[in-house]
Design a protein around this motif. Sequence first.
Motif, PDB file in Angstrom:
ATOM      1  N   SER A 148      -1.068  -0.481  -1.538  1.00  0.00           N
ATOM      2  CA  SER A 148      -1.223  -0.371  -2.901  1.00  0.00           C
ATOM      3  C   SER A 148      -2.031   0.921  -3.437  1.00  0.00           C
ATOM      4  N   THR A 149      -3.069   0.952  -2.877  1.00  0.00           N
ATOM      5  CA  THR A 149      -3.868   2.093  -3.287  1.00  0.00           C
ATOM      6  C   THR A 149      -3.094   3.519  -2.831  1.00  0.00           C
ATOM      7  N   GLN A 150      -2.625   3.549  -1.672  1.00  0.00           N
ATOM      8  CA  GLN A 150      -2.016   4.663  -1.047  1.00  0.00           C
ATOM      9  C   GLN A 150      -0.688   5.132  -2.312  1.00  0.00           C
ATOM     10  N   ALA A 151      -0.282   4.147  -2.520  1.00  0.00           N
ATOM     11  CA  ALA A 151       1.070   4.252  -3.480  1.00  0.00           C
ATOM     12  C   ALA A 151       0.518   4.937  -4.879  1.00  0.00           C
ATOM     13  N   ARG A 152      -0.623   4.086  -5.487  1.00  0.00           N
ATOM     14  CA  ARG A 152      -0.961   4.533  -6.655  1.00  0.00           C
ATOM     15  C   ARG A 152      -1.526   6.047  -6.645  1.00  0.00           C
ATOM     16  N   THR A 153      -2.206   6.600  -5.294  1.00  0.00           N
ATOM     17  CA  THR A 153      -2.974   7.554  -5.348  1.00  0.00           C
ATOM     18  C   THR A 153      -1.714   8.805  -5.494  1.00  0.00           C
ATOM     19  N   TYR A 154      -0.576   8.525  -4.653  1.00  0.00           N
ATOM     20  CA  TYR A 154       0.427   9.348  -4.663  1.00  0.00           C
ATOM     21  C   TYR A 154       1.130   9.471  -6.016  1.00  0.00           C
ATOM     22  N   ILE A 155       1.245   8.178  -6.581  1.00  0.00           N
ATOM     23  CA  ILE A 155       2.048   8.398  -8.031  1.00  0.00           C
ATOM     24  C   ILE A 155       1.222   9.155  -8.925  1.00  0.00           C
ATOM     25  N   HIS A 156      -0.295   8.775  -8.908  1.00  0.00           N
ATOM     26  CA  HIS A 156      -1.071   9.509  -9.775  1.00  0.00           C
ATOM     27  C   HIS A 156      -1.271  11.089  -9.489  1.00  0.00           C
ATOM     28  N   ASP A 157      -1.309  11.370  -8.379  1.00  0.00           N
ATOM     29  CA  ASP A 157      -0.987  12.766  -8.335  1.00  0.00           C
ATOM     30  C   ASP A 157       0.216  13.527  -8.868  1.00  0.00           C
ATOM     31  N   ALA A 158       1.254  13.147  -8.511  1.00  0.00           N
ATOM     32  CA  ALA A 158       2.656  13.431  -9.270  1.00  0.00           C
ATOM     33  C   ALA A 158       2.606  13.591 -10.739  1.00  0.00           C
ATOM     34  N   MET A 159       2.097  12.518 -11.240  1.00  0.00           N
ATOM     35  CA  MET A 159       2.078  12.342 -12.602  1.00  0.00           C
ATOM     36  C   MET A 159       1.091  13.281 -13.249  1.00  0.00           C
ATOM     37  N   ALA A 160      -0.108  13.330 -12.566  1.00  0.00           N
ATOM     38  CA  ALA A 160      -0.969  14.491 -13.110  1.00  0.00           C
ATOM     39  C   ALA A 160      -0.376  16.039 -13.112  1.00  0.00           C
ATOM     40  N   ASP A 161       0.297  16.293 -12.104  1.00  0.00           N
ATOM     41  CA  ASP A 161       1.155  17.437 -12.065  1.00  0.00           C
ATOM     42  C   ASP A 161       2.279  17.676 -13.224  1.00  0.00           C
ATOM     43  N   MET A 162       2.823  16.557 -13.592  1.00  0.00           N
ATOM     44  CA  MET A 162       3.596  16.648 -14.617  1.00  0.00           C
ATOM     45  C   MET A 162       2.806  16.601 -15.856  1.00  0.00           C
ATOM     46  N   ALA A 163       1.864  15.983 -16.057  1.00  0.00           N
ATOM     47  CA  ALA A 163       1.087  16.046 -17.333  1.00  0.00           C
ATOM     48  C   ALA A 163       0.669  17.476 -17.498  1.00  0.00           C
ATOM     49  N   TYR A 176      -5.882  13.358 -12.019  1.00  0.00           N
ATOM     50  CA  TYR A 176      -6.502  13.950 -10.970  1.00  0.00           C
ATOM     51  C   TYR A 176      -7.497  13.280 -10.274  1.00  0.00           C
ATOM     52  N   LYS A 177      -8.269  12.946 -11.476  1.00  0.00           N
ATOM     53  CA  LYS A 177      -9.723  12.072 -10.961  1.00  0.00           C
ATOM     54  C   LYS A 177      -9.242  10.667 -10.388  1.00  0.00           C
ATOM     55  N   ASP A 178      -8.317  10.032 -10.939  1.00  0.00           N
ATOM     56  CA  ASP A 178      -7.732   9.020 -10.167  1.00  0.00           C
ATOM     57  C   ASP A 178      -7.301   9.182  -8.938  1.00  0.00           C
ATOM     58  N   THR A 179      -6.638  10.482  -8.457  1.00  0.00           N
ATOM     59  CA  THR A 179      -6.125  10.584  -7.364  1.00  0.00           C
ATOM     60  C   THR A 179      -7.214  10.685  -6.421  1.00  0.00           C
ATOM     61  N   LEU A 180      -8.068  11.544  -7.007  1.00  0.00           N
ATOM     62  CA  LEU A 180      -9.279  11.961  -5.849  1.00  0.00           C
ATOM     63  C   LEU A 180      -9.793  10.540  -5.541  1.00  0.00           C
ATOM     64  N   LYS A 181     -10.314   9.701  -6.530  1.00  0.00           N
ATOM     65  CA  LYS A 181     -10.822   8.442  -6.424  1.00  0.00           C
ATOM     66  C   LYS A 181     -10.092   7.524  -5.267  1.00  0.00           C
ATOM     67  N   GLY A 182      -8.982   7.386  -5.541  1.00  0.00           N
ATOM     68  CA  GLY A 182      -7.841   6.764  -4.587  1.00  0.00           C
ATOM     69  C   GLY A 182      -7.864   7.660  -3.226  1.00  0.00           C
ATOM     70  N   TYR A 183      -7.821   8.717  -3.099  1.00  0.00           N
ATOM     71  CA  TYR A 183      -8.051   9.197  -1.638  1.00  0.00           C
ATOM     72  C   TYR A 183      -9.239   8.990  -0.926  1.00  0.00           C
ATOM     73  N   LEU A 184     -10.271   8.958  -1.490  1.00  0.00           N
ATOM     74  CA  LEU A 184     -11.591   8.529  -1.294  1.00  0.00           C
ATOM     75  C   LEU A 184     -11.860   7.277  -0.604  1.00  0.00           C
ATOM     76  N   LYS A 201      -7.351  22.102  -8.272  1.00  0.00           N
ATOM     77  CA  LYS A 201      -6.374  21.980  -9.255  1.00  0.00           C
ATOM     78  C   LYS A 201      -7.097  21.526 -10.659  1.00  0.00           C
ATOM     79  N   LEU A 202      -8.231  20.900 -10.347  1.00  0.00           N
ATOM     80  CA  LEU A 202      -8.935  20.417 -11.533  1.00  0.00           C
ATOM     81  C   LEU A 202      -9.747  21.724 -12.043  1.00  0.00           C
ATOM     82  N   SER A 203     -10.095  22.437 -11.137  1.00  0.00           N
ATOM     83  CA  SER A 203     -11.089  23.711 -11.452  1.00  0.00           C
ATOM     84  C   SER A 203     -10.119  24.639 -12.616  1.00  0.00           C
TER      85      SER A 203
END
Length: 386
Positions: A148-163, A176-184, A201-203
């Motif tokens: 579930s965490t892996q899926a959310r991390t992947y989806i958040h990254d894709a949604m961040a790029d789109m946003a 992007y921060k959610d993606t980073l948190k999920g990866y960690l 990306k954030l920078s």
Amino acid sequence: MAASMRHVFRVVKACSDKFYKHTGFVNTYRTKVITECPRLILSRNYPSFANRFIPLWKVSGFAAVGMWSFFTVKKEEEDVIKKEEIVEADEDHDKNPEKHRTDIERYVKLAKMAQMKKEFDEADMYYHKALKVANNKLNNEQISKKFSTQARTYIHDAMADMALSRGQFDKAEALYKDTLKGYLETGGSKTDNAVMELTLKLSSLYAIVRKDHEARLGLTTVIDCQEEKIKTNPKADIDTYGLLGIALQTYGRYLLHHNELEKAEATFGRCEEVCSHAVGENSSQMLKVLNDLAAVQIIQTRYAQAEVTLQKALVISQAMESCDTVHAIYSNLGAISLKLSQFDIAESRCSTALKLAKQAGDDFAQKQAKHCLDKVKEARQSPPVQ
């Protein structure tokens, strides 16, 4: 999926592949975030330069979508996503945990198809459905918390790029921060290439919204981290070198935007070294770095040095089977010759640029070449300065 090691997106792919391999979620989609983002922090402080010389980002061949084109999917990825696979149903679905994962992946694939068609609202809907399904299945113990965490991390990254591509900067930052948190949370290290990619990306986002302190801090953090890696291990993989090269180029353009020309030139010089190691001398990315370096030299009115740099780029472009920047190089060389009152040379170079731009179907480059030729004509008709 394989991509040429001589192409800059090979680097982005490698970093992304490692990221998604680590999280365990299928990687069927990559963004062009890092390689496109520097365009947005190029300086607007030099209008005369913009009018006389073709900026790199105008001829790089990337697709521009809104303020930032981050999620153009490569043709090879379109072949992977098949509509028939997405709509298939399995009768024994509830008996197999793998099928519960397929539910989530099905919505993700539909979202990516919508992104390819630039149907962003529909894509956003599918991503949210995927997140809802993942949450429900986790609550029903049909998937593990890890997946579930892996899926959310992947989806958040894709949604961040789109946003980000839609100019929704606050939303992109949060995702992007959610993606980073999920990866960690999946066990990733703070110095992993995937973390550095997200930091970059954030920078770049912060540079766009003029949060200069955060942008500069993030860019230098990525550069310092990657430099330390290759210092410790000079034989580090191409991903490490490639990400360093992208970060250096981004930071160099950031410095150019802030008129820190000496630092920018030094940064592009280091970027050239790293690029040579990561993707080779005869690569499209090397041409972009050399064009950036020449831009700094032109702004400093060091035309002779800029010409040497562009001549090197020209040799590389001629050695490549295909090159989408060669007409830009000729046009920039012609503009330099014009500044040096070498009218015959300027006319020849700009004529060549116009011919090649027409062959490439690059309307912007054609306008720049014609502008150069017009300036040559005006200069010849003007009385000599006493």
